[in-house]
Design a protein around this motif. Structure first.
Motif, PDB file in Angstrom:
ATOM      1  N   TYR A   6       0.851  -1.193   0.000  1.00 21.62           N
ATOM      2  CA  TYR A   6       0.000   0.000   0.000  1.00 21.62           C
ATOM      3  C   TYR A   6       0.886   1.241   0.000  1.00 21.62           C
ATOM      4  N   LEU A   8       0.937   4.825   1.796  1.00 19.59           N
ATOM      5  CA  LEU A   8       0.372   5.617   2.892  1.00 19.59           C
ATOM      6  C   LEU A   8       0.868   7.047   2.750  1.00 19.59           C
ATOM      7  N   LEU A  32       1.192   8.004  11.382  1.00 15.06           N
ATOM      8  CA  LEU A  32       1.067   7.029  10.288  1.00 15.06           C
ATOM      9  C   LEU A  32       1.426   5.616  10.752  1.00 15.06           C
ATOM     10  N   ASP A  35      -1.262   4.397  13.548  1.00 15.97           N
ATOM     11  CA  ASP A  35      -2.615   4.198  13.015  1.00 15.97           C
ATOM     12  C   ASP A  35      -2.717   3.010  12.065  1.00 15.97           C
ATOM     13  N   ASN A  36      -1.591   2.661  11.424  1.00 13.74           N
ATOM     14  CA  ASN A  36      -1.591   1.533  10.492  1.00 13.74           C
ATOM     15  C   ASN A  36      -0.925   0.291  11.097  1.00 13.74           C
ATOM     16  N   LEU A  38       2.104  -0.454  11.912  1.00 10.68           N
ATOM     17  CA  LEU A  38       3.260  -0.888  11.134  1.00 10.68           C
ATOM     18  C   LEU A  38       4.393  -1.389  12.023  1.00 10.68           C
ATOM     19  N   LEU A 101       0.453  -4.102   4.274  1.00  7.93           N
ATOM     20  CA  LEU A 101      -0.641  -4.229   5.237  1.00  7.93           C
ATOM     21  C   LEU A 101      -1.439  -5.462   4.856  1.00  7.93           C
ATOM     22  N   SER A 105      -7.076  -4.094   3.875  1.00 14.29           N
ATOM     23  CA  SER A 105      -6.971  -3.029   4.884  1.00 14.29           C
ATOM     24  C   SER A 105      -7.442  -1.703   4.310  1.00 14.29           C
ATOM     25  N   SER A 106      -7.843  -0.814   5.180  1.00 13.16           N
ATOM     26  CA  SER A 106      -8.151   0.566   4.807  1.00 13.16           C
ATOM     27  C   SER A 106      -7.026   1.436   5.330  1.00 13.16           C
ATOM     28  N   PRO A 107      -6.080   1.821   4.468  1.00 18.53           N
ATOM     29  CA  PRO A 107      -4.957   2.628   4.929  1.00 18.53           C
ATOM     30  C   PRO A 107      -5.429   3.918   5.600  1.00 18.53           C
ATOM     31  N   LYS A 108      -4.740   4.291   6.646  1.00 22.53           N
ATOM     32  CA  LYS A 108      -5.039   5.531   7.361  1.00 22.53           C
ATOM     33  C   LYS A 108      -3.909   6.517   7.080  1.00 22.53           C
ATOM     34  N   HIS A 109      -4.270   7.643   6.497  1.00 18.18           N
ATOM     35  CA  HIS A 109      -3.305   8.673   6.144  1.00 18.18           C
ATOM     36  C   HIS A 109      -3.237   9.698   7.278  1.00 18.18           C
TER      37      HIS A 109
END
Length: 125
Positions: A6, A8, A32, A35-36, A38, A101, A105-109
Motif C-alpha cells: 500500500y 500511505l 502514520l 494508526d496503520n 506498522l 498491510l 486493509s483501509s490505509p489511514k493517512h
C-alpha cells in the motif's frame, strides 16, 4: 491472511527551523506508523518532499533521529523538493510510505500541524 503493498500518505506543516521540521516529521510519521500498526519489516521505503522554503533540516535525518515508535534504521529513505506550483501552500512536508498491510486493509493517512487543509477528506474528526 496475505499482505499487499500500500501507499500511505501524509503531510505536516512546519516553519523553516530544525525544531519545527523535526516536530512535523515526528508527529506525522508517529501517527502514520501507529494508526496503520506498522512494524519495521512492513515498510519498504519512505519518500519525503518539502516545499522550497523548508531548508533547515532534511526530513530523512529528522525521521532517523526522531522518536516515532519504530526503528527505521534499515528502511530506505529519500527526500526531494516538492514541485513548485503557483499558489501552492508553503511550509509543507509530505510523505509517501510504501508498506505492506493485510490485504483488504483501509490505509489511514496522516495530515497534521496545519496540513489538514491539503486533504480534508483524510482528516479524522
Amino acid at each position: 491472511m496475505s499482505k499487499r503493498l500500500y501507499g500511505l500518505r501524509g503531510a505536516s506543516g512546519a516553519e523553516n527551523t530544525r525544531e519545527a521540521i523535526q516536530k512535523g516529521v515526528t508527529d506525522m510519521c508517529r501517527t502514520l506508523f501507529a494508526d496503520n500498526a506498522l512494524s519495521p519489516e512492513d515498510i519498504v521505503s519512505i519518500h519525503f518532499t518539502l516545499t522550497k522554503d523548508l531548508t533547515a533540516l532534511n526530513p530523512a535525518f529528522a525521521l532517523r533521529h526522531g522518536d516515532v515508535g519504530l526503528d527505521v534504521s534499515g528502511v530506505a529513505l529519500f527526500a526531494s523538493q516538492e514541485v513548485d506550483i503557483d499558489a501552492s501552500p508553503t511550509g509543507m512536508i509530505r510523505v509517501l510510505v510504501h508498506a505492506y498491510l493485510e490485504e483488504g486493509s483501509s490505509p489511514k493517512h496522516a495530515y497534521v500541524n496545519g496540513a489538514e487543509k491539503l486533504r480534508p477528506d483524510f482528516v479524522r474528526k
